[in-house]
Write an enzyme that holds these catalytic residues in place. Structure first.
Site, PDB file in Angstrom:
ATOM      1  N   HIS A 222     -67.416 -65.299-106.093  1.00 57.87           N
ATOM      2  CA  HIS A 222     -68.523 -64.585-106.758  1.00 57.87           C
ATOM      3  C   HIS A 222     -69.725 -65.527-106.871  1.00 57.87           C
ATOM      4  CE1 HIS A 222     -70.541 -61.641-109.153  1.00 57.87           C
ATOM      5  NE2 HIS A 222     -69.852 -61.697-110.282  1.00 57.87           N
ATOM      6  N   HIS A 261     -68.986 -59.170 -98.122  1.00 62.44           N
ATOM      7  CA  HIS A 261     -69.244 -58.516 -99.413  1.00 62.44           C
ATOM      8  C   HIS A 261     -68.321 -57.316 -99.547  1.00 62.44           C
ATOM      9  CE1 HIS A 261     -71.511 -56.713-102.755  1.00 62.44           C
ATOM     10  NE2 HIS A 261     -72.080 -57.894-102.881  1.00 62.44           N
ATOM     11  N   ASP A 318     -75.908 -64.954-101.663  1.00 66.04           N
ATOM     12  CA  ASP A 318     -75.670 -66.375-101.945  1.00 66.04           C
ATOM     13  C   ASP A 318     -75.989 -67.301-100.782  1.00 66.04           C
ATOM     14  OD1 ASP A 318     -72.970 -65.286-103.929  1.00 66.04           O
ATOM     15  OD2 ASP A 318     -74.738 -66.364-104.656  1.00 66.04           O
TER      16      ASP A 318
HETATM   17  C1  SDX Z   1     -71.471 -62.054-104.923  1.00 67.16           C
HETATM   18  O1  SDX Z   1     -69.858 -57.514-106.005  1.00 67.16           O
HETATM   19  C2  SDX Z   1     -71.064 -57.928-106.057  1.00 67.16           C
HETATM   20  O2  SDX Z   1     -71.986 -57.157-106.157  1.00 67.16           O
HETATM   21  C3  SDX Z   1     -71.208 -59.455-106.049  1.00 67.16           C
HETATM   22  C4  SDX Z   1     -72.620 -59.998-105.865  1.00 67.16           C
HETATM   23  C5  SDX Z   1     -73.501 -59.699-107.066  1.00 67.16           C
HETATM   24  O3  SDX Z   1     -74.731 -59.624-106.890  1.00 67.16           O
HETATM   25  O4  SDX Z   1     -72.955 -59.659-108.212  1.00 67.16           O
HETATM   26  O5  SDX Z   1     -73.202 -59.423-104.703  1.00 67.16           O
HETATM   27  C6  SDX Z   1     -72.618 -61.527-105.726  1.00 67.16           C
HETATM   28  O6  SDX Z   1     -70.464 -62.390-105.468  1.00 67.16           O
HETATM   29  C7  SDX Z   1     -71.606 -62.085-103.429  1.00 67.16           C
HETATM   30  C8  SDX Z   1     -70.313 -62.600-102.711  1.00 67.16           C
HETATM   31  C9  SDX Z   1     -70.268 -64.145-102.861  1.00 67.16           C
HETATM   32  N1  SDX Z   1     -68.975 -64.655-102.315  1.00 67.16           N
HETATM   33  C10 SDX Z   1     -68.902 -65.284-101.142  1.00 67.16           C
HETATM   34  O7  SDX Z   1     -69.836 -65.445-100.373  1.00 67.16           O
HETATM   35  C11 SDX Z   1     -67.502 -65.823-100.829  1.00 67.16           C
HETATM   36  C12 SDX Z   1     -67.143 -65.545 -99.370  1.00 67.16           C
HETATM   37  N2  SDX Z   1     -66.964 -64.087 -99.187  1.00 67.16           N
HETATM   38  C13 SDX Z   1     -65.625 -63.591 -99.235  1.00 67.16           C
HETATM   39  O8  SDX Z   1     -64.695 -64.286 -99.970  1.00 67.16           O
HETATM   40  C14 SDX Z   1     -65.558 -62.071 -99.302  1.00 67.16           C
HETATM   41  O9  SDX Z   1     -66.423 -61.573 -98.349  1.00 67.16           O
HETATM   42  C15 SDX Z   1     -65.803 -61.370-100.638  1.00 67.16           C
HETATM   43  C16 SDX Z   1     -64.939 -61.910-101.702  1.00 67.16           C
HETATM   44  C17 SDX Z   1     -67.225 -61.491-101.047  1.00 67.16           C
HETATM   45  C18 SDX Z   1     -65.488 -59.890-100.451  1.00 67.16           C
HETATM   46  O10 SDX Z   1     -64.207 -59.849-100.057  1.00 67.16           O
HETATM   47  P1  SDX Z   1     -63.313 -58.514 -99.943  1.00 67.16           P
HETATM   48  O11 SDX Z   1     -64.121 -57.284-100.032  1.00 67.16           O
HETATM   49  O12 SDX Z   1     -62.184 -58.660-100.899  1.00 67.16           O
HETATM   50  O13 SDX Z   1     -62.857 -58.615 -98.442  1.00 67.16           O
HETATM   51  P2  SDX Z   1     -61.519 -59.319 -97.975  1.00 67.16           P
HETATM   52  O14 SDX Z   1     -61.316 -60.608 -98.707  1.00 67.16           O
HETATM   53  O15 SDX Z   1     -60.429 -58.315 -98.039  1.00 67.16           O
HETATM   54  O16 SDX Z   1     -61.851 -59.674 -96.462  1.00 67.16           O
HETATM   55  C19 SDX Z   1     -61.605 -58.720 -95.417  1.00 67.16           C
HETATM   56  C20 SDX Z   1     -61.431 -59.554 -94.155  1.00 67.16           C
HETATM   57  C21 SDX Z   1     -60.387 -60.668 -94.333  1.00 67.16           C
HETATM   58  O17 SDX Z   1     -59.813 -60.917 -93.070  1.00 67.16           O
HETATM   59  P3  SDX Z   1     -58.243 -60.505 -92.865  1.00 67.16           P
HETATM   60  O18 SDX Z   1     -57.453 -61.240 -93.936  1.00 67.16           O
HETATM   61  O19 SDX Z   1     -58.195 -58.989 -93.053  1.00 67.16           O
HETATM   62  O20 SDX Z   1     -57.933 -60.977 -91.468  1.00 67.16           O
HETATM   63  O21 SDX Z   1     -62.666 -60.231 -93.847  1.00 67.16           O
HETATM   64  C22 SDX Z   1     -62.459 -61.643 -93.890  1.00 67.16           C
HETATM   65  C23 SDX Z   1     -61.207 -61.881 -94.690  1.00 67.16           C
HETATM   66  O22 SDX Z   1     -60.592 -63.083 -94.291  1.00 67.16           O
HETATM   67  N3  SDX Z   1     -63.601 -62.232 -94.577  1.00 67.16           N
HETATM   68  C24 SDX Z   1     -64.137 -63.408 -94.260  1.00 67.16           C
HETATM   69  C25 SDX Z   1     -65.197 -63.590 -95.162  1.00 67.16           C
HETATM   70  N4  SDX Z   1     -65.265 -62.534 -95.988  1.00 67.16           N
HETATM   71  C26 SDX Z   1     -64.267 -61.697 -95.618  1.00 67.16           C
HETATM   72  N5  SDX Z   1     -63.836 -64.313 -93.312  1.00 67.16           N
HETATM   73  C27 SDX Z   1     -64.604 -65.431 -93.279  1.00 67.16           C
HETATM   74  N6  SDX Z   1     -65.627 -65.670 -94.130  1.00 67.16           N
HETATM   75  C28 SDX Z   1     -65.956 -64.785 -95.062  1.00 67.16           C
HETATM   76  N7  SDX Z   1     -66.982 -65.035 -95.891  1.00 67.16           N
END
Ligand code: SDX
Length: 381
Positions: A222, A261, A318
């Site tokens: 987050h 996201h 971010d």
């Molecule tokens: C914020 O919700 C909001 O509105 C939040 C926010 C706000 O303004 O309040 O927008 C602010 O928190 C933005 C997000 C900041 N976080 C990051 O940048 C951390 C990196 N991102 C990920 O961890 C991820 O994208 C999330 C947590 C943000 C969202 O994850 P989800 O929806 O739970 O998706 P997931 O983890 O199920 O991923 C689906 C697939 C996975 O691959 P598989 O396991 O299915 O093979 O996509 C891949 C993930 O591994 N994946 C990524 C990735 N994000 C998802 N792979 C590499 N790098 C990434 N960043």
């Protein structure tokens, strides 16, 4: 017989309430606060002018805005006990622990807080004002400097930079920070807002709900992603190393911070606006800025080609935030407290709105453990 229930892990895709504050369109990559597009607000308004409709529902008239700005500036000064907590905590723990602790301590020392009236709007204005002063003061003591008293004649972003650096900021830096605060001000039911509502729904107080949100925002999935994305850029060192570094990380199934996201399956509109600031940064003669800007743009290009259209993993709010904060000389250690500073009106707006039609938030979990066991004395276990 296994009961037929559908588990929505992480409450993915579940609507838990209705709201009039913010609309996020993850398919089209659109965002609006109270009906105004984020592009319109970022271009034309200020953090104060955006915080007002988040809390009150409508854009302020001139007199209303002046009163709101005066209320915010009147509440900036920190009680000496809060300053002491910050001074004694820096370099001992993560800055989000310090922010959370200082906000938790406000009800003990803050004369602005009259818990008997518990006027949620006045408490919100107090929190929005104080969280900025606390964050700036953490930034002071981190580098061995002392508290700088607020300047009532400055705008919110301008005063933040003044309390952080001890000198009047340039109009350019103040405007960049003001825009960044607008872009972070609100984002519907994200994890930290939701945790604030879980706390508020028990009819606990707004300070406790706000503290829950700070604890939740701290997580790398987050709010902390802004700091971690920049740390990755520093680790990459040179733009030519970007593809190799990211491919190695992806091969190890690591997440690239600042990408992906839960809602946006296209470019995060906030990231697009922040990215537009990088054009001028590319011309900077500051080697750190020039280097991280080149790396950020190389990472963006590569990640979109590799995981954008195919996997819906695009830059989020971010990713570019770190290089922009460094461009206005914000230390990396207070990036996530600065995210909380920006998000403060959004948290408060949702707390106030949800309590107008409160329902205790208490979801179910499907029990899959053992049943009908009988207690055994310790001697016979
Ligand atoms: C914020 O919700 C909001 O509105 C939040 C926010 C706000 O303004 O309040 O927008 C602010 O928190 C933005 C997000 C900041 N976080 C990051 O940048 C951390 C990196 N991102 C990920 O961890 C991820 O994208 C999330 C947590 C943000 C969202 O994850 P989800 O929806 O739970 O998706 P997931 O983890 O199920 O991923 C689906 C697939 C996975 O691959 P598989 O396991 O299915 O093979 O996509 C891949 C993930 O591994 N994946 C990524 C990735 N994000 C998802 N792979 C590499 N790098 C990434 N960043």
């Amino acid at each position: 017989m296994k009961s037929v229930v559908k588990i929505e892990k992480g409450l993915e895709g579940v609507y838990f309430t209705e709201s009039k504050i913010c609309k996020v369109d993850g398919t089209l990559g659109r965002l609006c606060y109270r009906g105004y597009s984020i592009e319109d607000l970022a271009e034309n308004s200020t953090f104060e002018e955006v915080s007002y409709p988040l809390l009150f529902g409508v854009l302020p008239k001139k007199g209303e805005l002046n009163t709101f700005k005066k209320d915010l500036s009147d509440k900036r000064a920190l009680p000496k006990e809060i300053i002491k907590i910050i001074e004694e905590s820096v370099n001992k723990c993560d800055t989000m622990h310090i922010l959370r602790t200082a906000v938790s301590a406000l009800p003990l020392y803050d004369k602005n807080l009259d818990s008997k009236t518990s006027d949620k709007l006045q408490d919100s204005i107090n929190l929005i004002s104080k969280v900025a002063s606390i964050t700036a003061t953490i930034g002071r003591y981190l580098y061995g400097k002392k508290y700088v008293a607020p300047n009532k004649n400055l705008g919110h972003a301008e005063n933040f930079l003044y309390m952080l650096n001890g000198v009047l900021p340039s109009k350019k830096d103040s405007r960049i920070l003001d825009k960044m605060m607008i872009l972070h001000a609100e984002h519907s039911s994200n994890a930290s807002t939701f945790s604030a509502l879980v706390t508020a729904s028990t009819l606990s107080d707004i300070y406790s709900a706000f503290t829950s949100a700070i604890g939740t925002l701290k997580g790398p999935l987050h709010g902390e992603a802004d700091e971690n994305a920049l740390r990755m850029m520093y680790a990459i060192k040179d733009a030519n190393n970007t593809e190799n570094y990211i491919n190695n990380a992806l091969n190890k199934k690591e997440r690239i911070m600042g990408f992906g996201h839960r809602i946006y399956k296209t470019y995060d509109p906030r990231a697009r606006i922040i990215r537009s600031l990088l054009t001028e940064m590319q011309k900077s003669n500051n080697t750190e800025i020039k280097n991280i800007t080149e790396i950020a743009l190389a990472a963006e290009k590569m990640m979109i080609e590799k995981l954008g259209k195919s996997h819906g993993i695009w830059p989020n709010v971010d990713f570019f935030a770190g290089p922009v904060y460094r461009y206005i000389n914000i230390p990396i250690d207070i990036f996530t407290p600065l995210f909380a500073t920006g998000r403060s009106p959004g948290w408060c707006a949702h707390i106030i709105e949800y309590l107008e039609n409160n329902r205790l938030i208490r979801p179910l979990e499907l029990y899959e453990g053992k049943t009908n066991l009988h207690y055994k004395k310790i001697s016979s276990r």
